[in-house]
Design an enzyme around this catalytic site. Structure first.
Site, short mmCIF file in Angstrom:
data_model
loop_
_atom_site.label_atom_id
_atom_site.label_comp_id
_atom_site.label_asym_id
_atom_site.label_seq_id
_atom_site.Cartn_x
_atom_site.Cartn_y
_atom_site.Cartn_z
N THR A 190 8.34 12.19 21.49
CA THR A 190 7.80 12.02 20.15
C THR A 190 6.70 10.97 20.14
O THR A 190 6.88 9.87 20.65
CB THR A 190 8.93 11.61 19.19
OG1 THR A 190 9.90 12.66 19.15
CG2 THR A 190 8.40 11.36 17.78
N GLY A 213 8.36 5.54 1.71
CA GLY A 213 7.69 6.83 1.47
C GLY A 213 6.22 6.72 1.87
O GLY A 213 5.56 5.74 1.55
N ASP A 227 4.17 5.66 18.12
CA ASP A 227 4.93 5.13 19.27
C ASP A 227 3.97 4.42 20.22
O ASP A 227 3.15 5.06 20.88
CB ASP A 227 5.65 6.30 19.99
CG ASP A 227 6.57 5.80 21.09
OD1 ASP A 227 7.34 6.63 21.63
OD2 ASP A 227 6.52 4.59 21.42
N HIS A 242 1.93 14.84 6.73
CA HIS A 242 3.33 14.63 6.31
C HIS A 242 3.41 13.60 5.19
O HIS A 242 4.16 13.76 4.24
CB HIS A 242 4.19 14.14 7.48
CG HIS A 242 4.47 15.17 8.53
ND1 HIS A 242 4.85 16.46 8.24
CD2 HIS A 242 4.41 15.09 9.88
CE1 HIS A 242 5.02 17.13 9.36
NE2 HIS A 242 4.76 16.32 10.38
N ALA A 289 0.88 -1.19 0.00
CA ALA A 289 0.00 0.00 0.00
C ALA A 289 0.91 1.24 0.00
O ALA A 289 2.05 1.19 0.47
CB ALA A 289 -0.88 -0.01 1.24
N ASP A 290 0.38 2.35 -0.53
CA ASP A 290 1.20 3.56 -0.57
C ASP A 290 1.61 4.00 0.84
O ASP A 290 2.76 4.32 1.10
CB ASP A 290 0.41 4.70 -1.23
CG ASP A 290 0.06 4.39 -2.69
OD1 ASP A 290 0.98 3.97 -3.43
OD2 ASP A 290 -1.11 4.55 -3.07
N ASP A 306 11.03 6.93 21.57
CA ASP A 306 11.70 7.38 22.80
C ASP A 306 10.92 7.06 24.07
O ASP A 306 11.02 7.77 25.07
CB ASP A 306 11.91 8.91 22.72
CG ASP A 306 10.61 9.65 22.39
OD1 ASP A 306 10.67 10.87 22.18
OD2 ASP A 306 9.54 9.01 22.35
N ASP A 363 5.02 6.03 4.66
CA ASP A 363 4.76 5.17 5.83
C ASP A 363 4.72 5.99 7.10
O ASP A 363 5.42 6.99 7.25
CB ASP A 363 5.81 4.07 5.92
CG ASP A 363 5.66 3.05 4.79
OD1 ASP A 363 6.44 2.07 4.77
OD2 ASP A 363 4.78 3.25 3.93
N GLU A 405 0.01 13.10 10.99
CA GLU A 405 1.00 12.27 10.27
C GLU A 405 0.62 12.10 8.81
O GLU A 405 1.49 12.13 7.93
CB GLU A 405 1.13 10.90 10.94
CG GLU A 405 1.61 10.95 12.38
CD GLU A 405 2.83 11.82 12.58
OE1 GLU A 405 2.91 12.50 13.62
OE2 GLU A 405 3.71 11.87 11.68
#
Ligand SMILES: CNC(=O)[C@@H](NC(=O)[C@H](CC(C)C)CN(O)C=O)C(C)(C)C
Ligand SMILES: [Zn+2]
Length: 163
Positions: free
Chosen positions: A82, A94, A100, A124, A59-60, A77, A96, A121
């Site tokens: 984060t 790319g 956390d 991004h 998948a993309d 961390d 992905d 996310e």
């Protein structure tokens, strides 16, 4: 963070697939699925982008929960700090997106709200960078009290400037 590894700041298509790999034990799988679907819908509602869930490994946008070192150059961390990271548009890693799993993921206002973080996310993963506007979804700090409509006017303008 937005580790855009590729020069291309954008996908060269408007129909993208996503898949979910390892889940968190903080929430039922069906809840994770619907929160992530809602995060994608926030972006498709305001742009020409369309997202479909695929169960294939290529998948993309592959999403998964992980802790500490997890196979990329950016180990997590532990609790707080984060919360997640995503790679900018491109082949392979790319797009992905990793969450956390040392965090407490929730569908409400305790811990960290998965829909809010996933929507950031995905920004991004689509090629957006951070915004200095505290009201923008793409602001670098988690803000628990985000309104129902996750995206600010700035986020909407930025995604439409890109696609
Ligand atoms: C509570 N902890 C924070 O607010 C941390 N911020 C994050 O984890 C960002 C994600 C949030 C905005 C959903 C990381 N990021 O930009 C991923 O694309 C720190 C500001 C401490 C880094
Ligand atoms: Zn970010």
């Amino acid at each position: 963070e937005d580790y855009s590894l590729t020069k291309s700041a954008r996908w060269n298509k408007n129909q993208l697939t996503y898949n979910i790999g390892r889940y968190t034990s903080d929430l039922p799988r069906s809840t994770v699925d619907s929160l992530i679907d809602s995060a994608f819908s926030a972006w498709s509602r305001v742009s020409s982008l369309q997202f479909t869930r695929s169960h294939s490994h290529n998948a993309d946008i592959m999403m998964e929960f992980a802790t500490q070192a997890h196979g990329d150059l950016y180990p997590f961390d532990g609790p707080r700090g984060t919360l997640a990271h995503a790679f900018g548009p491109g082949p392979g890693i790319g797009g992905d997106t990793h969450f956390d799993d040392s965090e407490q993921w929730t569908s409400g206002s305790r811990g960290f709200n998965l829909q809010v973080v996933a929507a950031h996310e995905i920004g991004h993963a689509l090629g957006l960078r951070h915004s200095r506007n505290p009201d923008a979804l793409m602001y670098p700090n988690y803000r628990p009290s985000r309104p129902a409509n996750l995206l600010s006017m700035e986020d909407v303008a930025n995604i439409n400037a890109l696609y």
